[in-house]
Design a protein around this motif. Structure first.
Motif, PDB file in Angstrom:
ATOM      1  N   VAL A  35     -20.140  29.513  73.974  1.00 40.46           N
ATOM      2  CA  VAL A  35     -21.038  28.362  73.890  1.00 40.46           C
ATOM      3  C   VAL A  35     -20.399  27.245  74.693  1.00 40.46           C
ATOM      4  N   GLU A  36     -21.011  26.928  75.844  1.00 44.14           N
ATOM      5  CA  GLU A  36     -20.482  25.895  76.744  1.00 44.14           C
ATOM      6  C   GLU A  36     -18.995  26.115  77.027  1.00 44.14           C
ATOM      7  N   GLY A  37     -18.614  27.377  77.282  1.00 43.30           N
ATOM      8  CA  GLY A  37     -17.240  27.702  77.638  1.00 43.30           C
ATOM      9  C   GLY A  37     -16.301  27.956  76.472  1.00 43.30           C
ATOM     10  N   THR A  38     -16.742  27.713  75.229  1.00 45.88           N
ATOM     11  CA  THR A  38     -15.907  27.958  74.051  1.00 45.88           C
ATOM     12  C   THR A  38     -16.177  29.368  73.541  1.00 45.88           C
ATOM     13  N   SER A  39     -15.119  30.149  73.355  1.00 41.35           N
ATOM     14  CA  SER A  39     -15.238  31.527  72.889  1.00 41.35           C
ATOM     15  C   SER A  39     -15.348  31.572  71.368  1.00 41.35           C
ATOM     16  N   LEU A  40     -16.355  32.291  70.871  1.00 40.56           N
ATOM     17  CA  LEU A  40     -16.568  32.487  69.432  1.00 40.56           C
ATOM     18  C   LEU A  40     -16.774  33.977  69.185  1.00 40.56           C
ATOM     19  N   ASN A  41     -15.776  34.662  68.670  1.00 37.56           N
ATOM     20  CA  ASN A  41     -15.868  36.099  68.409  1.00 37.56           C
ATOM     21  C   ASN A  41     -16.184  36.325  66.938  1.00 37.56           C
ATOM     22  N   SER A  42     -16.998  37.365  66.665  1.00 36.67           N
ATOM     23  CA  SER A  42     -17.401  37.585  65.281  1.00 36.67           C
ATOM     24  C   SER A  42     -17.706  39.052  65.000  1.00 36.67           C
ATOM     25  N   LEU A  43     -17.837  39.334  63.720  1.00 42.08           N
ATOM     26  CA  LEU A  43     -18.325  40.610  63.213  1.00 42.08           C
ATOM     27  C   LEU A  43     -19.712  40.342  62.655  1.00 42.08           C
ATOM     28  N   MET A  44     -20.694  41.114  63.100  1.00 42.23           N
ATOM     29  CA  MET A  44     -22.088  40.900  62.722  1.00 42.23           C
ATOM     30  C   MET A  44     -22.585  42.077  61.891  1.00 42.23           C
ATOM     31  N   LEU A  45     -23.280  41.786  60.807  1.00 41.64           N
ATOM     32  CA  LEU A  45     -23.963  42.792  59.996  1.00 41.64           C
ATOM     33  C   LEU A  45     -25.455  42.569  60.173  1.00 41.64           C
ATOM     34  N   GLN A  46     -26.214  43.641  60.400  1.00 43.47           N
ATOM     35  CA  GLN A  46     -27.638  43.502  60.640  1.00 43.47           C
ATOM     36  C   GLN A  46     -28.428  44.578  59.917  1.00 43.47           C
ATOM     37  N   TYR A  50     -36.865  48.922  64.534  1.00 40.62           N
ATOM     38  CA  TYR A  50     -37.438  48.825  65.874  1.00 40.62           C
ATOM     39  C   TYR A  50     -38.937  49.093  65.863  1.00 40.62           C
ATOM     40  N   ASN A  51     -39.484  49.531  64.700  1.00 38.53           N
ATOM     41  CA  ASN A  51     -40.888  49.910  64.648  1.00 38.53           C
ATOM     42  C   ASN A  51     -41.505  49.495  63.314  1.00 38.53           C
ATOM     43  N   LEU A  52     -42.067  48.300  63.280  1.00 35.60           N
ATOM     44  CA  LEU A  52     -42.797  47.854  62.099  1.00 35.60           C
ATOM     45  C   LEU A  52     -44.298  48.089  62.252  1.00 35.60           C
ATOM     46  N   GLY A  53     -44.699  48.628  63.387  1.00 30.43           N
ATOM     47  CA  GLY A  53     -46.107  48.818  63.693  1.00 30.43           C
ATOM     48  C   GLY A  53     -46.563  47.730  64.653  1.00 30.43           C
ATOM     49  N   GLY A  54     -47.568  48.033  65.439  1.00 28.42           N
ATOM     50  CA  GLY A  54     -48.078  47.055  66.380  1.00 28.42           C
ATOM     51  C   GLY A  54     -47.182  46.834  67.585  1.00 28.42           C
ATOM     52  N   GLY A  55     -46.216  47.723  67.815  1.00 30.57           N
ATOM     53  CA  GLY A  55     -45.363  47.628  68.985  1.00 30.57           C
ATOM     54  C   GLY A  55     -44.212  46.655  68.874  1.00 30.57           C
ATOM     55  N   PHE A  56     -43.845  46.260  67.658  1.00 33.15           N
ATOM     56  CA  PHE A  56     -42.710  45.363  67.526  1.00 33.15           C
ATOM     57  C   PHE A  56     -41.876  45.739  66.305  1.00 33.15           C
ATOM     58  N   GLY A  57     -40.678  45.200  66.263  1.00 32.84           N
ATOM     59  CA  GLY A  57     -39.771  45.371  65.142  1.00 32.84           C
ATOM     60  C   GLY A  57     -39.168  44.019  64.778  1.00 32.84           C
ATOM     61  N   ALA A  58     -38.250  44.026  63.835  1.00 36.27           N
ATOM     62  CA  ALA A  58     -37.600  42.788  63.407  1.00 36.27           C
ATOM     63  C   ALA A  58     -36.186  43.106  62.941  1.00 36.27           C
ATOM     64  N   ARG A  59     -35.345  42.091  62.999  1.00 35.38           N
ATOM     65  CA  ARG A  59     -33.949  42.256  62.577  1.00 35.38           C
ATOM     66  C   ARG A  59     -33.460  40.928  62.018  1.00 35.38           C
ATOM     67  N   ALA A  60     -32.648  41.005  60.971  1.00 29.25           N
ATOM     68  CA  ALA A  60     -31.946  39.841  60.429  1.00 29.25           C
ATOM     69  C   ALA A  60     -30.456  40.140  60.495  1.00 29.25           C
ATOM     70  N   ASN A  61     -29.652  39.097  60.727  1.00 29.62           N
ATOM     71  CA  ASN A  61     -28.218  39.326  60.825  1.00 29.62           C
ATOM     72  C   ASN A  61     -27.416  38.185  60.218  1.00 29.62           C
ATOM     73  N   VAL A  62     -26.210  38.544  59.795  1.00 33.29           N
ATOM     74  CA  VAL A  62     -25.221  37.604  59.279  1.00 33.29           C
ATOM     75  C   VAL A  62     -23.933  37.871  60.036  1.00 33.29           C
ATOM     76  N   GLY A  63     -23.356  36.826  60.617  1.00 31.36           N
ATOM     77  CA  GLY A  63     -22.116  36.963  61.373  1.00 31.36           C
ATOM     78  C   GLY A  63     -20.992  36.161  60.742  1.00 31.36           C
ATOM     79  N   ILE A  64     -19.793  36.734  60.779  1.00 33.08           N
ATOM     80  CA  ILE A  64     -18.600  36.076  60.251  1.00 33.08           C
ATOM     81  C   ILE A  64     -17.640  35.889  61.408  1.00 33.08           C
ATOM     82  N   GLY A  65     -17.342  34.629  61.714  1.00 31.27           N
ATOM     83  CA  GLY A  65     -16.470  34.313  62.831  1.00 31.27           C
ATOM     84  C   GLY A  65     -15.042  34.753  62.599  1.00 31.27           C
ATOM     85  N   LEU A  66     -14.468  35.398  63.601  1.00 35.84           N
ATOM     86  CA  LEU A  66     -13.095  35.877  63.529  1.00 35.84           C
ATOM     87  C   LEU A  66     -12.125  34.876  64.145  1.00 35.84           C
ATOM     88  N   ASN A  67     -12.528  34.272  65.254  1.00 35.60           N
ATOM     89  CA  ASN A  67     -11.652  33.318  65.931  1.00 35.60           C
ATOM     90  C   ASN A  67     -12.507  32.368  66.752  1.00 35.60           C
TER      91      ASN A  67
END
Length: 157
Positions: A35-46, A50-67
């Motif tokens: 983000v604007e040159g600042t490194s943010l590394n994380s572990l993401m759970l999602q 990919y298929n909810l019908g109608g040609g689209f899917g959805a995803r929710a995620n939670v990320g925990i910053g490591l450094n």
């Protein structure tokens, strides 16, 4: 209290997509973000589909910053291009990154590819350009551009 409600809402969105789909997934990924040159590394759970019908899917995620240490919450609509073991997709979504006293509210556009293995695993890689509004206790004070590179695995149900 507001952060807890947001986390609960995003997890519910992911699990609703998970429950209503013929191709739900849950997984984890490593995220390399700048983000604007600042490194943010994380572990993401999602979780999502990919298929909810109608040609689209959805995803929710939670990320925990490591450094450095931070929390990220996000949700995306996903638009797969075709069907099969190699599945390219695009999307549109939003996220919040809490980094100490600074909050970043983002609008993002994930672009990626998922490869379903012979077992029930899917390997994926994606790039996620994001435009952020940055704020602190005094209010919104600017915009920032960020990009994420995600590499992970999903268990396909």
């Amino acid at each position: 209290m507001g952060k807890r409600i947001a986390v609960f809402s995003l997890l519910c969105l992911g699990w609703m997509a998970f429950a209503q789909s013929a191709k739900p997934f849950a997984g984890a990924s490593l995220v390399f973000q700048w983000v604007e040159g600042t490194s943010l590394n994380s572990l993401m759970l999602q979780a999502g589909s990919y298929n909810l019908g109608g040609g689209f899917g959805a995803r929710a995620n939670v990320g925990i910053g490591l450094n450095p240490s931070f929390l990220e919450l996000g949700a995306d609509l996903l638009f797969p291009f075709g069907a099969g073991r190699l599945l390219p997709y695009g999307g549109l979504g939003g996220n919040w990154v809490g980094l100490g006293a600074i909050n970043f509210f983002g609008i993002r556009a994930p672009i990626g590819v998922n490869y379903s293995t012979a077992s029930d695993a899917g390997l994926f890689a994606e790039a996620v350009p994001t435009l952020y509004l940055a704020s602190d206790a005094t209010g919104i004070y600017g915009t920032a551009f960020g990009i994420q590179l995600r590499f992970g695995v999903n268990y396909l149900f």
